[in-house]
Design an enzyme around this catalytic site. Structure first.
Site, short mmCIF file in Angstrom:
data_model
loop_
_atom_site.label_atom_id
_atom_site.label_comp_id
_atom_site.label_asym_id
_atom_site.label_seq_id
_atom_site.Cartn_x
_atom_site.Cartn_y
_atom_site.Cartn_z
N GLU A 34 22.68 -8.65 1.36
CA GLU A 34 23.33 -8.77 0.05
C GLU A 34 24.75 -8.20 0.08
O GLU A 34 25.65 -8.74 -0.56
CB GLU A 34 22.50 -8.06 -1.03
CG GLU A 34 21.23 -8.79 -1.41
CD GLU A 34 21.50 -10.18 -1.99
OE1 GLU A 34 22.60 -10.43 -2.50
OE2 GLU A 34 20.59 -11.03 -1.89
N GLN A 39 31.22 -11.93 -1.72
CA GLN A 39 32.53 -12.55 -1.41
C GLN A 39 32.55 -13.33 -0.10
O GLN A 39 33.62 -13.66 0.38
CB GLN A 39 33.65 -11.48 -1.30
CG GLN A 39 33.59 -10.35 -2.28
CD GLN A 39 34.23 -10.72 -3.59
OE1 GLN A 39 34.79 -11.80 -3.72
NE2 GLN A 39 34.11 -9.87 -4.57
N THR A 40 31.42 -13.57 0.53
CA THR A 40 31.44 -14.22 1.84
C THR A 40 30.40 -15.33 1.89
O THR A 40 29.30 -15.18 1.36
CB THR A 40 31.16 -13.17 2.95
OG1 THR A 40 32.02 -12.06 2.75
CG2 THR A 40 31.43 -13.73 4.34
N TYR A 79 37.05 -7.46 3.28
CA TYR A 79 36.59 -6.51 2.24
C TYR A 79 35.92 -5.30 2.91
O TYR A 79 34.72 -5.10 2.79
CB TYR A 79 35.63 -7.18 1.27
CG TYR A 79 36.24 -8.36 0.57
CD1 TYR A 79 37.09 -8.17 -0.52
CD2 TYR A 79 36.01 -9.65 1.01
CE1 TYR A 79 37.67 -9.25 -1.16
CE2 TYR A 79 36.60 -10.74 0.38
CZ TYR A 79 37.43 -10.54 -0.70
OH TYR A 79 38.00 -11.60 -1.32
N TYR A 117 24.37 -6.10 -9.75
CA TYR A 117 23.84 -7.30 -9.11
C TYR A 117 23.04 -6.94 -7.84
O TYR A 117 21.90 -7.35 -7.66
CB TYR A 117 24.98 -8.27 -8.75
CG TYR A 117 24.53 -9.29 -7.76
CD1 TYR A 117 23.80 -10.40 -8.17
CD2 TYR A 117 24.74 -9.11 -6.39
CE1 TYR A 117 23.32 -11.32 -7.27
CE2 TYR A 117 24.25 -10.03 -5.47
CZ TYR A 117 23.54 -11.12 -5.92
OH TYR A 117 23.06 -12.01 -5.00
N ASP A 135 25.38 -13.04 -10.34
CA ASP A 135 26.63 -13.09 -9.58
C ASP A 135 27.38 -14.35 -10.00
O ASP A 135 27.03 -14.98 -11.01
CB ASP A 135 26.34 -13.08 -8.07
CG ASP A 135 25.59 -14.33 -7.62
OD1 ASP A 135 25.12 -15.09 -8.50
OD2 ASP A 135 25.47 -14.55 -6.41
N CYS A 189 23.95 -26.64 -8.04
CA CYS A 189 24.83 -26.47 -9.21
C CYS A 189 26.17 -25.92 -8.72
O CYS A 189 26.59 -24.82 -9.06
CB CYS A 189 24.17 -25.54 -10.23
SG CYS A 189 24.96 -25.59 -11.84
N CYS A 196 23.45 -32.91 -10.04
CA CYS A 196 22.48 -32.84 -11.15
C CYS A 196 21.26 -33.72 -10.90
O CYS A 196 20.16 -33.39 -11.36
CB CYS A 196 23.16 -33.22 -12.46
SG CYS A 196 24.53 -32.12 -12.88
N CYS A 199 18.60 -31.69 -9.36
CA CYS A 199 18.38 -30.36 -9.95
C CYS A 199 17.00 -30.24 -10.60
O CYS A 199 16.63 -31.07 -11.44
CB CYS A 199 19.47 -30.10 -11.00
SG CYS A 199 19.26 -28.52 -11.81
N CYS A 205 18.89 -28.40 -19.08
CA CYS A 205 20.33 -28.11 -18.98
C CYS A 205 21.11 -28.77 -20.12
O CYS A 205 21.22 -30.00 -20.20
CB CYS A 205 20.85 -28.60 -17.63
SG CYS A 205 22.61 -28.26 -17.43
FE1 SF4 Z 1 23.74 -27.41 -12.84
FE2 SF4 Z 1 22.75 -28.40 -15.09
FE3 SF4 Z 1 23.53 -30.05 -13.18
FE4 SF4 Z 1 21.36 -28.53 -12.84
S1 SF4 Z 1 21.64 -30.17 -14.33
S2 SF4 Z 1 22.98 -28.90 -11.35
S3 SF4 Z 1 21.94 -26.67 -13.94
S4 SF4 Z 1 24.83 -28.67 -14.33
#
Ligand code: SF4
Length: 358
Positions: A34, A39-40, A79, A117, A135, A189, A196, A199, A205
């Site tokens: 973690e 940042q990487t 960093y 986080y 994050d 995402c 999407c 997803c 969403c």
């Molecule tokens: Fe992101 Fe919504 Fe697309 Fe899923 S449906 S990838 S949560 S924008």
């Protein structure tokens, strides 16, 4: 009841990437990964993580290592305060806590380099604690799921998102759920052109429903990044050695070695800047010769152009005024020290020219 956890966990079971730090609840490994991932990119971290674990398989080995060795292993990851804090935290856990990690978010956050986080990630993945993570990736996912028009860099928006992240936590498999959220943000995402159609939480969403994915998250515009001209001296001793200096342990690139020099002031010529910096930081006098090479490098909040000059050492025993340490080293030994990226480019150029002469 979490509106996204069931689908997200099914997706994670099928699509979770195989990563060297996955599949273990060992807090040392979770913590190490973690910190490196802050940042990487994942791809960059893999090799570093593996090398680090080979060198320091347990936290006691990391605690016992000299900081210079840890920084050397971290070289190129950037960093560097992360490496210094990693080392400090390893010592606290190994020597003050009998080698046992704290298990609560609050206690983890007391340790150097561990913010909310990272504490949430360690607590949930290693100990199964119901702790949220938020994050950049997870913020983007949430901002889209909620179709949030508020600026996500504002403290009030962040507070609201943390509360939402907490209220959507499942009661089971919270570590997997948090990793699934991070992975969804990283691989599906994405900041630009989210996938999407792949997803698992598309039905939940709001940004997808409103076709506003490209507008979320809302972030205030970044200020233009300032630029500085910085000088560095390849200061040659008559015996063929070069002077290098170790930066103060706190601050930018803390504990790394460099060719000494510093930032030019308004209206100052580069050779005058270099002579002044060397007087102020090491109390030495040099004759500034030819420009050796120029390196451009970007940090998070500013950019630099590093002008490295060949210099002849005239006198004055180096003093530790603005540096943590200094050393005269032969060019062959430079690679034994940890340098930042810009200085390593100077070393590359030095080696190229020496090879051409052979
Ligand atoms: Fe992101 Fe919504 Fe697309 Fe899923 S449906 S990838 S949560 S924008």
């Amino acid at each position: 009841m979490s509106p996204i956890a069931p689908r997200l966990l099914v997706w994670y079971d099928q699509h979770a990437a195989t990563l060297p730090w996955r599949g273990t609840p060992d807090p040392y490994r979770v913590w190490l990964s973690e910190i490196m991932l802050q940042q990487t990119q994942v791809e960059t971290v893999k090799a570093y993580y593996t090398r680090f674990l080979q060198a320091y398989p347990q936290i006691t080995a990391l605690a016992a290592a000299p900081l210079d060795d840890v920084l050397k292993l971290w070289e190129g990851l950037g960093y560097y305060s992360r490496a210094r804090n990693l080392h400090k935290t390893a010592r606290i856990i190994a020597y003050d806590m009998d080698g046992r990690f704290p298990q609560t978010v609050e206690a983890l956050q007391q340790l150097p380099g561990i913010g909310r986080y990272t504490a949430g990630a360690i607590a949930s993945i290693a100990f199964g604690v119901r702790a949220p993570v938020l994050d950049g990736n997870v913020t983007r996912v949430f901002a889209r799921l909620l179709d949030l028009s508020d600026d996500t860099t504002q403290p009030a928006t962040k507070t609201m998102l943390w509360a939402r992240a907490e209220s959507w936590l499942p009661h089971q498999r919270v570590g997997d759920y948090n990793q699934a959220l991070m992975e969804l943000g990283r691989t599906v995402c994405k900041p630009r052109q989210p996938l999407c159609h792949e997803c698992p939480v598309q039905a939940q969403c709001k940004a997808f429903a409103n076709d506003t994915q490209a507008l979320r998250p809302v972030k205030k515009k970044r200020q233009p990044v300032p630029h500085y001209d910085v000088t560095a001296g390849l200061i040659w001793h008559d015996d063929g050695r070069l002077l290098i200096a170790q930066r103060p342990l706190d601050g930018l690139l803390g504990g790394l070695w460099e060719f000494p020099g510093g930032k030019a002031e308004d209206g100052e010529t580069l050779p005058a800047c270099l002579r002044r910096e060397l007087r102020e930081e090491l109390a030495i006098e040099v004759e500034v010769g030819d420009l050796f090479t120029v390196v451009r490098h970007g940090f998070t909040h500013f950019k630099i152009t590093l002008h490295a000059f060949t210099c002849r050492y005239l006198g004055g025993i180096p003093q530790k005024i603005g540096v943590h340490d200094w050393a005269w080293v032969s060019p062959d030994d430079l690679r034994r020290y940890s340098f930042g990226k810009a200085d390593r480019a100077v070393i590359d150029e030095l080696e190229n020219r020496r090879n051409m002469l052979l």
